[in-house]
Design a protein around this motif. Sequence first.
Motif, PDB file in Angstrom:
ATOM      1  N   ALA A   1     -12.571   2.725  -3.571  1.00  0.00           N
ATOM      2  CA  ALA A   1     -11.628   2.089  -2.649  1.00  0.00           C
ATOM      3  C   ALA A   1     -10.691   1.156  -3.413  1.00  0.00           C
ATOM      4  CB  ALA A   1     -12.382   1.331  -1.556  1.00  0.00           C
ATOM      5  N   ASP A   2     -11.234   0.390  -4.348  1.00  0.00           N
ATOM      6  CA  ASP A   2     -10.409  -0.497  -5.175  1.00  0.00           C
ATOM      7  C   ASP A   2      -9.490   0.302  -6.097  1.00  0.00           C
ATOM      8  OD1 ASP A   2     -11.493  -2.770  -4.064  1.00  0.00           O
ATOM      9  OD2 ASP A   2     -12.890  -3.128  -5.731  1.00  0.00           O
ATOM     10  N   LEU A   3     -10.033   1.343  -6.692  1.00  0.00           N
ATOM     11  CA  LEU A   3      -9.273   2.144  -7.654  1.00  0.00           C
ATOM     12  C   LEU A   3      -8.045   2.785  -7.027  1.00  0.00           C
ATOM     13  CD1 LEU A   3      -9.390   3.144 -10.612  1.00  0.00           C
ATOM     14  CD2 LEU A   3     -10.568   5.164  -9.755  1.00  0.00           C
ATOM     15  N   PHE A   4      -8.168   3.245  -5.765  1.00  0.00           N
ATOM     16  CA  PHE A   4      -7.074   3.940  -5.097  1.00  0.00           C
ATOM     17  C   PHE A   4      -6.457   3.127  -3.955  1.00  0.00           C
ATOM     18  CE2 PHE A   4      -9.626   7.391  -6.991  1.00  0.00           C
ATOM     19  CZ  PHE A   4      -8.661   7.883  -7.848  1.00  0.00           C
ATOM     20  N   SER A   5      -6.605   1.816  -3.994  1.00  0.00           N
ATOM     21  CA  SER A   5      -6.061   0.953  -2.943  1.00  0.00           C
ATOM     22  C   SER A   5      -4.534   0.852  -3.032  1.00  0.00           C
ATOM     23  CB  SER A   5      -6.659  -0.452  -3.056  1.00  0.00           C
ATOM     24  OG  SER A   5      -6.160  -1.100  -4.211  1.00  0.00           O
ATOM     25  N   GLU A   6      -3.936   0.360  -1.968  1.00  0.00           N
ATOM     26  CA  GLU A   6      -2.487   0.133  -1.971  1.00  0.00           C
ATOM     27  C   GLU A   6      -2.104  -0.862  -3.065  1.00  0.00           C
ATOM     28  OE1 GLU A   6      -0.597  -0.709   1.775  1.00  0.00           O
ATOM     29  OE2 GLU A   6      -2.057   0.538   2.819  1.00  0.00           O
ATOM     30  N   ALA A   7      -2.972  -1.825  -3.315  1.00  0.00           N
ATOM     31  CA  ALA A   7      -2.706  -2.833  -4.350  1.00  0.00           C
ATOM     32  C   ALA A   7      -2.694  -2.219  -5.750  1.00  0.00           C
ATOM     33  CB  ALA A   7      -3.741  -3.946  -4.266  1.00  0.00           C
ATOM     34  N   SER A   8      -3.296  -1.055  -5.909  1.00  0.00           N
ATOM     35  CA  SER A   8      -3.338  -0.384  -7.208  1.00  0.00           C
ATOM     36  C   SER A   8      -2.189   0.596  -7.419  1.00  0.00           C
ATOM     37  CB  SER A   8      -4.666   0.366  -7.356  1.00  0.00           C
ATOM     38  OG  SER A   8      -5.733  -0.544  -7.343  1.00  0.00           O
ATOM     39  N   ALA A   9      -1.296   0.712  -6.463  1.00  0.00           N
ATOM     40  CA  ALA A   9      -0.213   1.700  -6.535  1.00  0.00           C
ATOM     41  C   ALA A   9       0.654   1.519  -7.783  1.00  0.00           C
ATOM     42  CB  ALA A   9       0.637   1.653  -5.272  1.00  0.00           C
ATOM     43  N   ALA A  10       0.970   0.288  -8.145  1.00  0.00           N
ATOM     44  CA  ALA A  10       1.821   0.058  -9.324  1.00  0.00           C
ATOM     45  C   ALA A  10       1.115   0.520 -10.596  1.00  0.00           C
ATOM     46  CB  ALA A  10       2.207  -1.409  -9.424  1.00  0.00           C
ATOM     47  N   ARG A  11      -0.178   0.228 -10.716  1.00  0.00           N
ATOM     48  CA  ARG A  11      -0.950   0.663 -11.883  1.00  0.00           C
ATOM     49  C   ARG A  11      -1.022   2.183 -11.943  1.00  0.00           C
ATOM     50  NH1 ARG A  11      -5.555   2.692 -11.855  1.00  0.00           N
ATOM     51  NH2 ARG A  11      -6.189   1.778  -9.877  1.00  0.00           N
ATOM     52  N   ILE A  12      -1.273   2.812 -10.806  1.00  0.00           N
ATOM     53  CA  ILE A  12      -1.352   4.273 -10.758  1.00  0.00           C
ATOM     54  C   ILE A  12      -0.001   4.891 -11.100  1.00  0.00           C
ATOM     55  CG2 ILE A  12      -1.679   6.232  -9.189  1.00  0.00           C
ATOM     56  CD1 ILE A  12      -3.914   4.518  -7.864  1.00  0.00           C
TER      57      ILE A  12
END
Length: 94
Positions: A50-61
Amino acid sequence: MSVELPFPVSVEIKGVTKLATFSKLSDALDAIRTSLARLPLDDDQAGYLADLFSEASAARIAHQLIEFGAVRAIAFIGIESAHPIYLRSEEAPE
Protein backbone atom coordinates in the motif's frame (compact mmCIF):
# COMPACT_ATOMS: atom_id res chain seq x y z
CA MET A 1 -0.13 14.67 -5.83
CA SER A 2 -0.89 14.28 -9.51
CA VAL A 3 2.10 13.19 -11.56
CA GLU A 4 1.55 12.30 -15.18
CA LEU A 5 3.92 10.96 -17.78
CA PRO A 6 4.27 11.62 -21.52
CA PHE A 7 3.85 7.91 -22.25
CA PRO A 8 1.42 5.09 -21.32
CA VAL A 9 2.16 2.71 -18.45
CA SER A 10 1.48 -1.04 -18.49
CA VAL A 11 0.78 -2.91 -15.27
CA GLU A 12 0.49 -6.57 -14.40
CA ILE A 13 0.44 -8.76 -11.33
CA LYS A 14 1.65 -12.13 -12.62
CA GLY A 15 -0.83 -14.89 -11.93
CA VAL A 16 -3.43 -12.39 -10.71
CA THR A 17 -4.16 -9.82 -13.43
CA LYS A 18 -3.65 -9.59 -17.15
CA LEU A 19 -1.41 -6.94 -18.66
CA ALA A 20 -3.28 -3.65 -18.93
CA THR A 21 -2.10 -0.33 -20.35
CA PHE A 22 -3.14 3.07 -19.00
CA SER A 23 -2.59 6.50 -20.48
CA LYS A 24 -2.29 8.04 -16.99
CA LEU A 25 0.01 6.93 -14.18
CA SER A 26 -2.70 7.69 -11.62
CA ASP A 27 -5.04 5.19 -13.32
CA ALA A 28 -2.30 2.54 -13.39
CA LEU A 29 -1.62 3.00 -9.68
CA ASP A 30 -5.36 2.85 -8.90
CA ALA A 31 -5.58 -0.45 -10.79
CA ILE A 32 -2.68 -1.92 -8.82
CA ARG A 33 -4.09 -0.79 -5.48
CA THR A 34 -7.52 -2.20 -6.35
CA SER A 35 -6.06 -5.56 -7.37
CA LEU A 36 -3.81 -5.77 -4.30
CA ALA A 37 -6.74 -4.97 -1.99
CA ARG A 38 -8.50 -8.11 -3.24
CA LEU A 39 -5.58 -10.42 -2.45
CA PRO A 40 -5.31 -12.36 0.83
CA LEU A 41 -2.07 -10.63 1.89
CA ASP A 42 -0.88 -10.64 5.48
CA ASP A 43 -0.91 -7.29 7.27
CA ASP A 44 2.82 -6.59 6.79
CA GLN A 45 2.69 -7.36 3.06
CA ALA A 46 -0.51 -5.34 2.56
CA GLY A 47 0.94 -2.33 4.39
CA TYR A 48 4.24 -2.47 2.52
CA LEU A 49 2.57 -2.67 -0.90
CA ALA A 50 0.00 0.00 0.00
CA ASP A 51 2.86 2.38 0.83
CA LEU A 52 4.87 1.37 -2.23
CA PHE A 53 2.01 2.12 -4.65
CA SER A 54 0.32 4.97 -2.75
CA GLU A 55 -0.62 8.31 -4.30
CA ALA A 56 2.20 9.84 -2.24
CA SER A 57 4.66 7.57 -4.07
CA ALA A 58 3.59 8.69 -7.56
CA ALA A 59 6.54 11.08 -8.00
CA ARG A 60 9.05 8.36 -7.03
CA ILE A 61 7.39 5.84 -9.34
CA ALA A 62 7.31 8.37 -12.21
CA HIS A 63 11.03 9.03 -11.70
CA GLN A 64 11.81 5.29 -11.81
CA LEU A 65 9.74 4.83 -14.96
CA ILE A 66 11.51 7.72 -16.68
CA GLU A 67 15.00 6.65 -15.57
CA PHE A 68 14.73 2.86 -15.74
CA GLY A 69 11.55 2.13 -17.70
CA ALA A 70 10.12 -0.16 -15.02
CA VAL A 71 9.12 -0.60 -11.39
CA ARG A 72 8.99 -4.09 -9.89
CA ALA A 73 7.84 -5.58 -6.61
CA ILE A 74 6.56 -8.94 -5.39
CA ALA A 75 3.33 -9.79 -3.59
CA PHE A 76 3.62 -12.89 -1.42
CA ILE A 77 0.46 -14.86 -0.74
CA GLY A 78 1.40 -17.41 1.86
CA ILE A 79 4.90 -18.81 1.92
CA GLU A 80 5.22 -20.26 -1.56
CA SER A 81 3.04 -18.08 -3.77
CA ALA A 82 5.00 -15.13 -5.18
CA HIS A 83 3.37 -12.79 -7.69
CA PRO A 84 5.69 -10.26 -9.41
CA ILE A 85 4.18 -6.82 -9.88
CA TYR A 86 5.33 -4.92 -12.98
CA LEU A 87 4.87 -1.34 -14.11
CA ARG A 88 6.53 -0.57 -17.42
CA SER A 89 6.73 2.48 -19.63
CA GLU A 90 5.34 1.73 -23.08
CA GLU A 91 7.33 4.36 -24.94
CA ALA A 92 10.68 5.85 -24.18
CA PRO A 93 10.26 9.58 -23.51
CA GLU A 94 12.05 11.88 -25.93
